[in-house]
Write an enzyme that holds these catalytic residues in place. Structure first.
Site, short mmCIF file in Angstrom:
data_model
loop_
_atom_site.label_atom_id
_atom_site.label_comp_id
_atom_site.label_asym_id
_atom_site.label_seq_id
_atom_site.Cartn_x
_atom_site.Cartn_y
_atom_site.Cartn_z
N GLY A 1 68.64 34.67 40.55
CA GLY A 1 67.48 33.82 40.80
C GLY A 1 66.19 34.60 40.99
N GLU B 1 78.31 39.39 39.79
CA GLU B 1 76.94 38.91 39.99
C GLU B 1 76.23 39.79 41.02
OE1 GLU B 1 76.72 34.45 38.67
OE2 GLU B 1 76.88 34.63 40.83
N ASN C 1 76.46 27.34 36.45
CA ASN C 1 76.54 27.01 37.88
C ASN C 1 75.25 26.28 38.26
OD1 ASN C 1 76.66 26.94 40.64
ND2 ASN C 1 76.57 29.17 40.93
N TRP C 2 75.38 25.01 38.47
CA TRP C 2 74.18 24.20 38.75
C TRP C 2 73.68 24.36 40.19
CZ3 TRP C 2 75.26 18.81 36.00
CH2 TRP C 2 75.24 19.02 34.61
N LYS C 3 74.47 24.96 41.03
CA LYS C 3 74.09 25.15 42.45
C LYS C 3 73.68 23.81 43.07
CE LYS C 3 72.99 29.88 41.36
NZ LYS C 3 72.26 31.11 41.70
N SER D 1 70.31 35.93 36.32
CA SER D 1 69.13 35.76 35.46
C SER D 1 69.43 35.88 33.97
CB SER D 1 68.02 36.76 35.86
OG SER D 1 67.63 36.55 37.21
N GLY E 1 72.82 30.46 36.14
CA GLY E 1 72.25 29.52 37.11
C GLY E 1 71.13 28.73 36.46
N GLY E 2 69.90 29.16 36.72
CA GLY E 2 68.70 28.43 36.30
C GLY E 2 68.72 27.94 34.86
N HIS F 1 80.95 32.84 45.65
CA HIS F 1 79.59 33.09 45.15
C HIS F 1 78.78 33.77 46.25
CE1 HIS F 1 75.55 32.48 43.67
NE2 HIS F 1 76.09 32.32 42.48
N GLU G 1 75.94 33.29 47.31
CA GLU G 1 75.24 32.37 48.22
C GLU G 1 76.20 31.84 49.28
OE1 GLU G 1 73.61 30.11 44.96
OE2 GLU G 1 72.40 31.86 44.48
P1 13P Z 1 70.53 32.69 37.91
O1 13P Z 1 70.99 32.65 36.49
O2 13P Z 1 69.64 31.54 38.28
O3 13P Z 1 69.99 34.03 38.30
O4 13P Z 1 71.86 32.47 38.83
C1 13P Z 1 72.97 33.25 38.60
C2 13P Z 1 74.09 32.73 39.41
O5 13P Z 1 74.12 32.90 40.60
C3 13P Z 1 75.17 32.01 38.73
O6 13P Z 1 76.25 31.78 39.58
#
Ligand code: 13P
Length: 257
Positions: free
Chosen positions: A180, A174, A9-11, A218, A239-240, A102, A104
């Site tokens: 994050g 999640e 997930n590149w956000k 993470s 994510g990251g 998600h 967010e």
């Molecule tokens: P991180 O891996 O950056 O914690 O993000 C997880 C995430 O929200 C994937 O959708």
């Protein structure tokens, strides 16, 4: 060995130029695992709307190309919904998977369980695979409300679906406090929730449904093996660490080796 779902997930990261850069390194990063693709490994990336076309274009001639998904959509096919993107628009870009609910979206943009449910249904009706995210905040965990919150989120998202449709959804646990933040749920904590989720989904959908449940929060090369080795965890929503092909594929490499 079970099949591992590695979803990135590149956000709100990765411009068109950066997406091009990612695909310059992708083929080499996935190559060591090419023989696992399909039965042992499934890779997907979820760029921002404005980079989806670029991702499809840069990967179209690749032998080992990833699935291209979107991070959100609206459930109406068209109309006066300023700022939204419809499912037909995504399908036209080659999108087959859509992340929905998600944390967010739920917590920053106020998406309700009901809205997420409508999006899940609309995606399934259109033949797209929803990647349904759910999970508790730190406050909810500390208040012993983890399972109550997740049951509410999951039941709302599955409302009105046939058992077959419930089985087509990819579920992604999640915990909000692990996203994050560098704080990962321990493998035991992630296993507990993913195992519980599978039971709940089977309770609602029936025993014939074997849902795919991912863990997200993470995940990176250094913690992937322990997490992905857990019995009820089918993969990772990353994510990251998904923003660079090397750190993204390193997650599967850590599990395998
Ligand atoms: P991180 O891996 O950056 O914690 O993000 C997880 C995430 O929200 C994937 O959708």
């Amino acid at each position: 060995m079970k099949k591992i779902y590695l979803y990135g997930n590149w956000k709100m990261n990765m411009t068109k130029a950066e997406t091009e850069g990612f695909f310059k390194g992708y083929a080499a990063a996935v190559e060591p695992f090419a023989s696992d693709l399909g039965t042992g490994l499934e890779v997907a990336v979820f760029p921002a709307f404005t980079s989806i076309w670029e991702a499809g274009y840069r990967s179209k001639d690749m032998k080992n190309k990833p699935i291209i998904g979107a991070q959100n959509c609206y459930y109406e096919p068209k109309g006066a919904f300023t700022g939204e993107v419809s499912i037909p628009m995504l399908k036209e870009q080659g999108v087959t998977h859509v992340i929905l609910g998600h944390s967010e979206r739920r917590h920053i943009f106020g998406e309700s369980d009901e809205l997420v449910g409508k999006k899940v249904k609309a995606c399934l009706d259109a033949g797209l695979t929803p990647v349904l995210c759910y999970g508790e905040t730190l406050e909810e965990r500390e208040g012993n409300r983890t399972f109550e919150v997740m049951e509410r989120q999951l039941r709302a998202a599955m409302k009105g679906l046939t058992p077959e449709e419930m089985g087509k959804v990819i579920y992604a646990y999640e915990p909000v406090w692990a996203i994050g933040t560098g704080k990962t749920a321990t493998p035991a904590q992630a296993q507990e929730v993913c195992g519980w989720s599978k039971k709940l989904i089977a309770e609602v959908a029936g025993k014939d449904v074997a849902p795919v449940v991912l863990y997200g929060g993470s995940v990176k090369g250094s913690n992937a093996k322990e997490l992905l080795s857990m019995e009820s965890i089918d993969g990772a929503l990353v994510g990251g660490a998904s923003l660079k092909p090397e750190s993204f594929l390193e997650i599967y490499g850590a599990y395998k080796n």
